[in-house]
Scaffold this motif. Structure first.
Motif, PDB file in Angstrom:
ATOM      1  N   MET A   1     -26.326   0.442   6.620  1.00  0.00           N
ATOM      2  CA  MET A   1     -25.368   0.190   5.535  1.00  0.00           C
ATOM      3  C   MET A   1     -24.630  -1.123   5.796  1.00  0.00           C
ATOM      4  N   ARG A   2     -25.374  -2.198   5.700  1.00  0.00           N
ATOM      5  CA  ARG A   2     -24.820  -3.529   5.972  1.00  0.00           C
ATOM      6  C   ARG A   2     -23.710  -3.871   4.995  1.00  0.00           C
ATOM      7  N   GLY A   3     -22.543  -4.216   5.536  1.00  0.00           N
ATOM      8  CA  GLY A   3     -21.424  -4.628   4.705  1.00  0.00           C
ATOM      9  C   GLY A   3     -20.468  -3.520   4.315  1.00  0.00           C
ATOM     10  N   PHE A   4     -20.687  -2.292   4.831  1.00  0.00           N
ATOM     11  CA  PHE A   4     -19.833  -1.171   4.436  1.00  0.00           C
ATOM     12  C   PHE A   4     -18.370  -1.418   4.783  1.00  0.00           C
ATOM     13  N   LEU A   5     -18.091  -1.838   6.019  1.00  0.00           N
ATOM     14  CA  LEU A   5     -16.702  -2.030   6.443  1.00  0.00           C
ATOM     15  C   LEU A   5     -16.021  -3.134   5.634  1.00  0.00           C
ATOM     16  N   ALA A   6     -16.770  -4.173   5.309  1.00  0.00           N
ATOM     17  CA  ALA A   6     -16.188  -5.265   4.515  1.00  0.00           C
ATOM     18  C   ALA A   6     -15.813  -4.773   3.122  1.00  0.00           C
ATOM     19  N   ILE A   7     -16.691  -3.984   2.514  1.00  0.00           N
ATOM     20  CA  ILE A   7     -16.407  -3.439   1.183  1.00  0.00           C
ATOM     21  C   ILE A   7     -15.240  -2.471   1.245  1.00  0.00           C
ATOM     22  N   TYR A   8     -15.220  -1.635   2.276  1.00  0.00           N
ATOM     23  CA  TYR A   8     -14.137  -0.646   2.422  1.00  0.00           C
ATOM     24  C   TYR A   8     -12.783  -1.329   2.558  1.00  0.00           C
ATOM     25  N   ARG A   9     -12.691  -2.345   3.439  1.00  0.00           N
ATOM     26  CA  ARG A   9     -11.430  -3.064   3.625  1.00  0.00           C
ATOM     27  C   ARG A   9     -11.030  -3.782   2.333  1.00  0.00           C
ATOM     28  N   ARG A  10     -11.992  -4.370   1.661  1.00  0.00           N
ATOM     29  CA  ARG A  10     -11.706  -5.090   0.413  1.00  0.00           C
ATOM     30  C   ARG A  10     -11.161  -4.145  -0.648  1.00  0.00           C
ATOM     31  N   GLU A  11     -11.794  -2.993  -0.817  1.00  0.00           N
ATOM     32  CA  GLU A  11     -11.367  -2.051  -1.852  1.00  0.00           C
ATOM     33  C   GLU A  11     -10.034  -1.396  -1.510  1.00  0.00           C
ATOM     34  N   LEU A  12      -9.848  -1.028  -0.251  1.00  0.00           N
ATOM     35  CA  LEU A  12      -8.589  -0.395   0.147  1.00  0.00           C
ATOM     36  C   LEU A  12      -7.435  -1.379   0.006  1.00  0.00           C
ATOM     37  N   GLY A  13      -7.669  -2.630   0.397  1.00  0.00           N
ATOM     38  CA  GLY A  13      -6.641  -3.642   0.213  1.00  0.00           C
ATOM     39  C   GLY A  13      -6.358  -3.886  -1.257  1.00  0.00           C
ATOM     40  N   GLY A  14      -7.424  -3.875  -2.080  1.00  0.00           N
ATOM     41  CA  GLY A  14      -7.231  -4.068  -3.508  1.00  0.00           C
ATOM     42  C   GLY A  14      -6.428  -2.948  -4.150  1.00  0.00           C
ATOM     43  N   ILE A  15      -6.622  -1.738  -3.674  1.00  0.00           N
ATOM     44  CA  ILE A  15      -5.863  -0.601  -4.207  1.00  0.00           C
ATOM     45  C   ILE A  15      -4.370  -0.780  -3.956  1.00  0.00           C
ATOM     46  N   PHE A  16      -4.022  -1.155  -2.745  1.00  0.00           N
ATOM     47  CA  PHE A  16      -2.603  -1.247  -2.384  1.00  0.00           C
ATOM     48  C   PHE A  16      -1.970  -2.583  -2.780  1.00  0.00           C
ATOM     49  N   MET A  17      -2.779  -3.539  -3.212  1.00  0.00           N
ATOM     50  CA  MET A  17      -2.204  -4.797  -3.675  1.00  0.00           C
ATOM     51  C   MET A  17      -1.654  -4.683  -5.099  1.00  0.00           C
ATOM     52  N   GLY A  18      -2.119  -3.705  -5.837  1.00  0.00           N
ATOM     53  CA  GLY A  18      -1.662  -3.532  -7.209  1.00  0.00           C
ATOM     54  C   GLY A  18      -0.548  -2.506  -7.309  1.00  0.00           C
ATOM     55  N   PRO A  19       0.160  -2.471  -8.429  1.00  0.00           N
ATOM     56  CA  PRO A  19       1.267  -1.530  -8.605  1.00  0.00           C
ATOM     57  C   PRO A  19       0.817  -0.099  -8.873  1.00  0.00           C
ATOM     58  N   LEU A  20      -0.433   0.084  -9.322  1.00  0.00           N
ATOM     59  CA  LEU A  20      -0.887   1.427  -9.687  1.00  0.00           C
ATOM     60  C   LEU A  20      -0.835   2.377  -8.510  1.00  0.00           C
ATOM     61  N   ALA A  21      -1.322   1.941  -7.344  1.00  0.00           N
ATOM     62  CA  ALA A  21      -1.369   2.818  -6.177  1.00  0.00           C
ATOM     63  C   ALA A  21       0.025   3.265  -5.763  1.00  0.00           C
ATOM     64  N   TRP A  22       0.967   2.333  -5.727  1.00  0.00           N
ATOM     65  CA  TRP A  22       2.322   2.682  -5.322  1.00  0.00           C
ATOM     66  C   TRP A  22       2.990   3.582  -6.355  1.00  0.00           C
ATOM     67  N   THR A  23       2.692   3.352  -7.616  1.00  0.00           N
ATOM     68  CA  THR A  23       3.238   4.220  -8.667  1.00  0.00           C
ATOM     69  C   THR A  23       2.704   5.636  -8.526  1.00  0.00           C
TER      70      THR A  23
END
Length: 245
Positions: A1-23
């Motif tokens: 699964m080449r690139g899994f950790l990169a995708i995971y970090r990118r998506e998790l960071g994207g979730i918490f960078m927006g206001p939706l997750a905190w709301t």
């Protein structure tokens, strides 16, 4: 699964960078805290029963479990496809499985944080002098995460079939509500074989019968893992189809 950790970090960071997750976190923690106090009062101080309500015996749990995952996953594939970002991702040195699993694990991690409110309540009552049944607490939390994982997988599957996030969210919410009310629909039929078939895929009963009582039965865990894997497989195949369009 080449690139899994990169995708995971990118998506998790994207979730918490927006206001939706905190709301969503604020809403979830506030609602769970308020309802936990209500559960304690209605159960006359029975901590274990109140925690069972928090982890799956109440309508509030299933409402959050059905609504939150689609809000997290609706943009993960459909929005990127609509904006043309998915093509860049698919041409990167990552596999389709890694893309789907990375997005899935990021959404499920967020839902695990949502249900950690129940763990916090258990710690607070323990500090107040009442020791909860930690086996049931951890079992309930694990069951809640598995339920959320299944719903995140269905949300990703819906997101992979459309370029419109709202359509993906609506489709997965409807699917989740049907899953939750499936036992009620089964009770209305007089056919024994239909009732038996519904009982075998009853997500609510599978969660309550094992995890909420502190028993992590491999059969029940396997039920959630197999269905989750099925929806992730469908999402992966849908993503592969986009690659060849």
């Amino acid at each position: 699964m080449r690139g899994f950790l990169a995708i995971y970090r990118r998506e998790l960071g994207g979730i918490f960078m927006g206001p939706l997750a905190w709301t969503l976190l604020v809403i979830a923690y506030a609602l769970q805290g308020l309802l936990f106090l209500v559960y304690l009062k209605t159960s006359q101080g029975d901590v274990d029963l109140a925690l069972r309500f928090a982890f799956g015996e109440s309508w509030a749990f299933w409402a959050l479990a059905a609504l939150f995952p689609p809000l997290l996953t609706m943009r993960m594939i459909s929005e990127e496809s609509r904006m043309g970002l998915l093509e860049y991702l698919l041409t990167a040195p990552v596999t389709d499985v890694a893309v789907v699993l990375g997005k899935f694990c990021a959404a499920t991690t967020f839902m695990a944080l949502v249900w950690s409110a129940g763990l916090l309540h258990a710690l607070l009552v323990m500090r107040a002098g009442v020791t909860p049944d930690w086996g049931a607490v951890w079992g309930g939390w694990l069951g809640a995460v598995l339920v959320s994982g299944l719903f995140c997988a269905t949300g990703l599957c819906a997101s992979s079939f459309t370029n419109t996030p709202v359509v993906a969210a609506f489709g997965s919410i409807v699917a989740h509500l049907l899953i939750v009310i499936l036992p009620l629909l089964g009770a209305l039929t007089e056919s024994e074989w239909i009732r038996a078939a519904i009982a075998r895929v009853d997500v609510v009963d599978h969660h309550k019968a094992s995890f909420l009582v502190g028993v992590v039965d491999s059969a029940y865990a396997g039920f959630f893992l197999v269905w989750t894997a099925l929806f992730l497989f469908v999402a992966t195949r849908s993503l592969e189809a986009r690659r060849w369009r």
